[in-house]
Design an enzyme around this catalytic site. Structure first.
Site, PDB file in Angstrom:
ATOM      1  N   CYS A  99       0.814  -1.220   0.000  1.00 24.47           N
ATOM      2  CA  CYS A  99       0.000   0.000   0.000  1.00 24.47           C
ATOM      3  C   CYS A  99       0.852   1.277   0.000  1.00 24.47           C
ATOM      4  O   CYS A  99       1.539   1.553  -0.973  1.00 24.47           O
ATOM      5  CB  CYS A  99      -0.969  -0.049   1.176  1.00 24.47           C
ATOM      6  N   HIS A 200      -3.417  -6.410   1.766  1.00 25.68           N
ATOM      7  CA  HIS A 200      -3.130  -6.675   3.171  1.00 25.68           C
ATOM      8  C   HIS A 200      -4.129  -7.715   3.652  1.00 25.68           C
ATOM      9  O   HIS A 200      -4.698  -8.418   2.835  1.00 25.68           O
ATOM     10  CB  HIS A 200      -3.124  -5.385   3.993  1.00 25.68           C
TER      11      HIS A 200
END
Lengths: 253, 454
Positions: A99, A200
């Site tokens: 990210c 994630h």
């Protein structure tokens, strides 16, 4: 000498600031899976101002943060970390970036107003701000060599659109979810020993095969290529549950 | 006219929803009534003879609201309160509807509303509170709320717009709440804990707000009570915890049985446990202080307090004792685990994780919870809920030997019972809807009351 050879070191970039999406799961997975192979595993914190020991790191982890925190690590990344990180990667160290960390390793991040924040250019990707946030389960068919199963599962939550340059290849193609930019079907990137991704969940606990890929690749630079197999039935059962439940979201291809 | 129609339609919806067994009718009537008259909540709360208190924050809203309700009811006041965790604007509206008469007028003295962080601006605008309480700001449901910073900004804007003469009652120990309060155009009443004995020395992993809002330096903590709540200061002197006007001292923790504390001259004994409940008690006490309620009287009411459903709810089943403890985010889960393992000596567990909207669809946060606390101490751990398999992986990497994951609540309970000896106590720590699922199964088996009756 043997003691050092048996050591496995994870370098966690900004653990106090860049850890928003349960990123500790990735660290724990790397450490435990190395430990279960009889390695002396440890994590070193590479917070603001710290660069000591970066040359000994086998796997770096760089997670996501909030805008406020991301702004706080920005100067340190360029002034303190960039050089030793590049040197370690050139030397065979492996990086997993998720990210915000993924975005910061690319060429730049461009805001909605067109302002560009340069990243450290470790990977050939660029990111632009997008309006709609991509949130939900992701299933990726990966092209990474020798990964079994060939799927990766995770959860994405990002508004940045990342595009790959010629120097980077995709980590895989999205079966469910939006991936890099919601347009070209790619998710994440691989460039040498650097893996960037939006997944994630945490990523590695439910994808033990990817965790082992990173560990194996890092150890191979030290002439240790074999990893003993582990019983991954609990991890793969959780992986299979996501495959089973993840459905393409409304408005997606 | 429109108002009366809205009240009647809302009330009918609530009755139907309860009769049909769909649930307690805790929010749907609000939807219906607001569709007919969008200003219905403003009108109804305008009828309150005393006014309203709004309570927001990540953890503790329900218990704090219940404490204040009990204090007012003991004074013979009629209280409107959105119980059962229905804390969006629709839930508050539904609560007001239940107390409205056939003429569409609300006949009550106080409104005590727990309000979801993101709904606070709207609630402030419609309800015009006399007191607004902010308990804490922990990371929670990032998929729904966005990042903590966004929530903090939302709360800040809402507090700026509370009516003139209204009082903000804020947690001094939470750095992000501290930042909000110190930037407000009016002086808040700060509450907090001052007791080095119950403090940890180090921030747990789940802590979030740890940098100075002015210079960005990492904050220095001399005491950590819970999550990132404690006594903090910027190393460069740019920011520090405000001194609390109402503080809890001399804290006595007795597992899930009770927590005692001194607040000023008053000794308070709350019959639910955990340091997080000390925060709820001192927050309610501070609000009471603003209104001039006698401290000794508040202590008496708190002593007779009963917990809301699933919040340290205790029940007996087939010679075993069950303790249900809602645990919905890293800060909360770490505290309930700590209380269970360190103070209650708990050894048998169901841990329940769901990923419905009310729980958060992203379950990454379980990796921020220190389940390592259970390693070598828990004898039985049953991972349960829709995401039981994720919990099973988390427990494996925490070094905790767990039973096979059970996605059906009935099977999880059966498995727990099969390995829990008679006379023993088992603890059920669950996210919001995982708790509803387990409770529904307990109700079905006749071991618990339906939630809208608690």
């Amino acid at each position: 000498m043997t003691k050092k050879k048996n050591r496995f070191t994870v370098g966690w970039l900004y653990p106090d600031l860049m850890n928003i999406y349960g990123d500790r799961g990735n660290i724990l997975t790397l450490l435990k899976r190395a430990e279960w192979r009889g390695l002396d595993a440890r994590a070193i914190d590479l917070g603001r101002g710290a660069a000591h020991g970066m040359e000994d790191v086998d796997v770096f982890f760089f997670g996501g943060g909030q805008d406020r925190e991301q702004a706080l690590v920005y100067d340190d990344l360029i002034e303190i970390k960039q050089e030793p990180l590049e040197a370690a990667v050139a030397n065979g160290s492996v990086v997993l970036a998720v990210c915000g960390g993924y975005q910061l390793l690319g060429h730049y991040y461009q805001t909605a107003e067109g302002e560009r924040f340069p990243g450290i250019g470790l990977i050939d990707v660029r990111t632009e701000a997008g309006k709609k946030r991509f949130i939900g389960d992701v299933v990726v068919d990966t092209t990474l060599e020798d990964l079994k199963p060939t799927t990766l599962v995770g959860f994405e939550n990002h508004s940045g659109r990342t595009f790959l340059g010629a120097g980077a290849r995709a980590l895989g193609r999205v079966r469910v979810g939006s991936g890099n930019n919601g347009g070209d079907g790619t998710e994440g990137c691989v460039q040498g020993g650097v893996v960037g991704t939006y997944l994630h969940g945490s990523l590695l606990p439910k994808n033990p095969h990817l965790a082992d890929y990173l560990i194996r690749r890092a150890l191979s630079r030290r002439g240790m290529a074999e990893l003993a197999p582990l019983d991954d039935s609990i991890e793969l059962a959780a992986h299979a549950k996501i495959l089973e439940r993840a459905q393409p979201r409304a408005g997606e291809r | 006219m429109r108002r009366t129609a809205a009240v009647w339609a809302g009330k009918a919806t609530g009755a139907l929803s309860r009769l049909s067994g769909l649930g307690g009718g805790t929010t749907l009537p609000g939807d219906v009534a607001r569709a007919i008259d969008p200003t219905i909540l403003r009108k109804l709360t305008g009828d309150l003879t005393e006014g309203s208190i709004l309570i927001t924050g990540t953890n503790g809203k329900t218990t704090t609201a219940r404490l204040l309700t009990s204090i007012f009811e003991g004074m013979g006041k009629r209280v409107v309160s959105n119980r059962a965790g229905a804390n969006l604007i629709f839930g508050a509206t539904a609560a007001a509807l239940r107390s409205a008469g056939p003429d569409g007028k609300l006949r009550a003295d106080w409104g005590v509303f727990e309000i979801d962080e993101a709904s606070l601006p709207r609630a402030v605008e419609e309800i015009q509170p006399r007191i607004a309480i902010v308990l804490n700001l922990f990371r929670d449901q990032l998929d729904r709320y966005g990042e903590l910073e966004k929530i903090a900004k939302t709360i800040e804007a809402a507090l700026e717009s509370i009516p003139e003469g209204a009082q903000a009652v804020l947690n001094a120990d939470d750095p992000r709440v501290g930042e909000i309060g110190l930037g407000l155009g009016r002086t808040p009443l700060w509450f907090g804990i001052e007791d080095p004995v119950v403090a940890m020395r180090k921030l747990p992993h789940a802590a979030d707000a740890r940098t100075c809002p002015k210079c960005g330096a990492s904050l220095r903590f001399s005491a950590v009570y819970l999550g990132h709540d404690g006594i903090y200061e910027c190393p460069n002197g740019d920011f520090a915890r405000p001194s609390p006007g109402v503080a809890a001292t001399d804290i006595a923790l007795q597992g899930f049985d009770s927590v005692g504390m001194n607040i000023g001259e008053t000794r308070v004994e709350l019959p639910v446990g955990g340091l997080y409940n000390a925060y709820n008690a001192v927050a309610a006490f501070a609000a009471g202080t603003v209104l001039g309620v006698d401290g000794q009287y508040m202590a008496e009411r708190m002593h007779g307090f009963t917990a809301a459903f699933g919040r340290q709810e205790k029940m007996d089943f087939r010679g075993r004792r069950l303790v249900l403890v809602l645990s919905k985010n890293p800060a909360g889960f770490n505290e309930t685990l700590r209380t269970a393992v360190d103070m209650a000596g708990a050894t048998h567990f169901i841990l329940g994780l769901n990923d419905r909207k009310a729980d958060g669809t992203d379950v990454s946060w379980i990796w921020d919870v220190d389940f390592e606390q259970l390693a070598g101490r828990a004898q039985v751990v049953v991972p349960a809920g829709k995401r039981a398999h994720d919990l099973a992986v988390r427990l494996k990497y925490a070094g905790v030997e767990a039973r096979p994951p059970q996605t059906e609540p009935g099977r999880a309970l059966d498995d727990l019972i099969s390995v829990t000896p008679e006379g023993a106590t088992a603890h059920i720590l669950c996210t919001y809807t995982a708790m509803l699922d387990i409770r529904a199964e307990l109700v079905r088996r006749g071991w618990a009351k339906p939630y809208w009756e608690t």
